[in-house]
Design a protein around this motif. Sequence first.
Motif, PDB file in Angstrom:
ATOM      1  N   UNK A 265      30.491  45.330  50.450  1.00 20.85           N
ATOM      2  CA  UNK A 265      31.655  45.566  49.631  1.00 20.85           C
ATOM      3  C   UNK A 265      31.084  46.825  48.654  1.00 20.85           C
ATOM      4  N   UNK A 266      29.930  46.855  48.172  1.00 27.29           N
ATOM      5  CA  UNK A 266      29.352  47.927  47.630  1.00 27.29           C
ATOM      6  C   UNK A 266      29.182  49.305  48.385  1.00 27.29           C
ATOM      7  N   UNK A 267      28.823  49.238  49.618  1.00 23.83           N
ATOM      8  CA  UNK A 267      28.694  50.155  50.493  1.00 23.83           C
ATOM      9  C   UNK A 267      29.796  51.128  50.774  1.00 23.83           C
ATOM     10  N   UNK A 268      30.806  50.396  51.249  1.00 25.04           N
ATOM     11  CA  UNK A 268      31.822  51.067  51.942  1.00 25.04           C
ATOM     12  C   UNK A 268      32.917  52.058  50.996  1.00 25.04           C
ATOM     13  N   UNK A 269      32.938  51.437  49.901  1.00 22.79           N
ATOM     14  CA  UNK A 269      33.580  52.588  48.933  1.00 22.79           C
ATOM     15  C   UNK A 269      33.029  53.804  48.547  1.00 22.79           C
TER      16      UNK A 269
END
Length: 616
Positions: free
Chosen positions: A497-501
């Motif tokens: 959830x932190x990486x993709x955006x």
Amino acid sequence: MAVLSSFAPLAILSSVLVIGVIVSGVEARPRAFFVFGDSLVDNGNNNYLATTARADAPPYGIDYKPSHRPTGRFSNGYNIPDLISQRLGAESTLPYLSPELRGNKLLVGANFASAGIGILNDTGIQFVNVIRMYRQLEHFQEYQNRVSALIGASQAKNLVNQALVLITVGGNDFVNNYYLVPNSARSRQYPLPQYVKYLISEYQKLLQRLYDVGARRVLVTGTGPLEHKTSNYRALKRPPKLVHLNMAMLQTFATLTILSLVLMIGIIVSGVEARPRAFFVFGDSLVDSGNNNYLATTARADAPPYGIDYKPSHRPTGRFSNGYNIPDLISQRIGAESTLPYLSPELRGNKLLVGANFASAGIGILNDTGIQFVNVIRMYRQLEYFQEYQNRVSALIGASQAKSLVNQALVLITVGGNDFVNNYYLVPNSARSQQYPLPQYVRFLISEYQKLLQRLYDVGARRVLVTGTGPLGCVPSELAQRGRNGQCATELQRAAALFNPQLEQMLLQLNRKFGRDVFIAANTGKAHNDFVTNPQQFGFITSKVACCGQGPYNGLGLCTALSNLCSNREQYAFWDAFHPSEKANRLIVEEIMSGSKAYMNPMNLSTILALDAITT
């Protein structure tokens, strides 16, 4: 009836045509323009027909200049063909049935469209006397005979081949056919998804015929937001919410029809069928097609039951799948053969022109990711191989053509998941987890990934699909080791959830830097989450248990000949402890091809292919 769903081709048209075209020192006549379709583009053909589908009375035309009188256009003023003609620097095309269409007026082009028609001949039957698509194409051939008599067959052929064509059709096949009345004949014959597939197949035949009679530059529009038409709600007698749910299928119509033209008919250049664009693949086991078969590493998929559904051999190939992986399925959709692993001895001669797969299972963005696999092709080495590849192709076809091949190629890169699974969270208190709290580690990964993508651009890549991580905490391996009561592992889900955006934002920044849409963010995590959270909706019986493996959720260890093996791979979202099944890969590729901006930002692959076909 529909509205134009994308103005991207018009923007391209503006940049090309504003400059003007000079031929042999004389200002050239604007290219001819031909229009086919329904009421959205009809300029008045129905004025000459005994039909109720007419717009020849006030207040139609109230703002049409200079007359402010009705013309047969279903508009208060100009319609889409008029506005395109203006941007072409040409006068508006006349309706084909107009008695004014004669002499030099023929050289401007012609509008064959007729309000009320659809892709299917039974669409709009209530309007009785309209010009159905097959008849519009017959009129087009009649037109060419008339122009041949005027300027000669050779020049007439050139005029048609060099013309711009617009076709707008499809909305009526829903509004004035499938949903015209409750329990219509077509709705009883087909569920909506099958009806859409049938329409696409029939549209393909029309586009093939259009190509056969000379069209070489065709703008194909899809349907607009059909659910916003209040008359539709009355006809459907169902709440707007239900109509809106159906639009997920309808909104793929534009890209599918364009793709039908570009890919199924084929692009002809200088009389020779064009080779599909080259395709290059970088990344980890999700996209490795067999490079690790040639390395001394444990990160391999070269033994059964891997490849059990791979056609035609049904044998392991090095793909971490029961069958095809994502690169294979993309290759199929762009009309190309699968790219070979770069280390394969078969990758030589003309096979090089197809592209190459440099991916290697076990690697990550960072060089210390996957160190337990020892001998794998880390990202810096994959990029070095890409440069080696270009040298080999230059020796084969020359440096200039090799550069063009690479610049025009499609590139896929899938990397990042292992930097969590096989690095940060590999063991308790790993070196990286001691060095960085998770938010700082993600920022570090993004900064290192940006350097890799910059390098990829520097060595020639200009169209790059960049996938994010999947639902890391929901794969069978993590459910078995870190999940509680079948719930996804919280920390790994937080990492994704932190990486993709942040990845998507970084890609947008790079595109702004380069001044073009080089990098396309493919939100495969969202596509994956769709069937992880609701597997039954996609035909799976489970998204928790792997088809092949052992232990809880079949999530422990490797998939081997001694593992539990499901009998029907179509029912499982995961093939092994980490990797999607072929069916799941197909669902992911479907979103890559035609997904909305939530899945593909700034555009999906179908749109990319269509736009690139127009501009190259």
